[in-house]
Design a protein around this motif. Structure first.
Motif: not given
Length: 123
Positions: A73-78, A28-35, A39-52
């Motif tokens: 777009d919660n109506a279209n799960n995007m 249920i997409f509209n119940r969860y925050a998304m991020s 990950q750049a070559p040879g580097k660790e995973l980097e957080w970029v952005s979040d949305i409630s």
């Protein structure tokens, strides 16, 4: 089965723009925050952005603030990431990730993420 599928990556020149998309299914997409994370070559995973879950709250890493915009777009799960003024330092595999709750935050804790889309910024 819950799934996230990213698209929209590619090769772009410095100063260019791209729009990444993430199609969500199996939960249920509209119940969860998304991020968005990367990950750049040879580097660790980097957080970029979040949305409630309701798109009321957004957060950005300092490295992308003012250049990237997260939306959903919660109506279209995007989920989307508009990227402008790209630099070679933005070159990475970009992933969308599902949070465990509806609250956006900056902690590197995710339920799961997609397989990613590659962004290359080069002249």
């Amino acid at each position: 089965q819950a799934q996230l599928v990213e698209s929209g990556g590619g090769l772009v020149q410095p100063g260019g723009s791209l729009r990444l998309s993430c199609a969500a299914s199996g939960f249920i997409f509209n119940r969860y925050a998304m991020s968005w994370v990367r990950q750049a070559p040879g580097k660790e995973l980097e957080w970029v952005s979040d949305i409630s879950s309701g798109a009321v709250t957004t957060y950005y890493a300092d490295s992308v603030k003012g250049r990237f915009t997260i939306s959903r777009d919660n109506a279209n799960n995007m989920l989307y990431l508009e990227m402008h003024s790209l630099t070679p330092e933005d070159t990475a595999d970009y992933y969308c990730a599902k949070r465990y709750t509806s609250v956006a935050n900056t902690r590197p804790v995710y339920d799961f993420r997609g397989h990613g889309t590659q962004v290359t910024v080069s002249s």
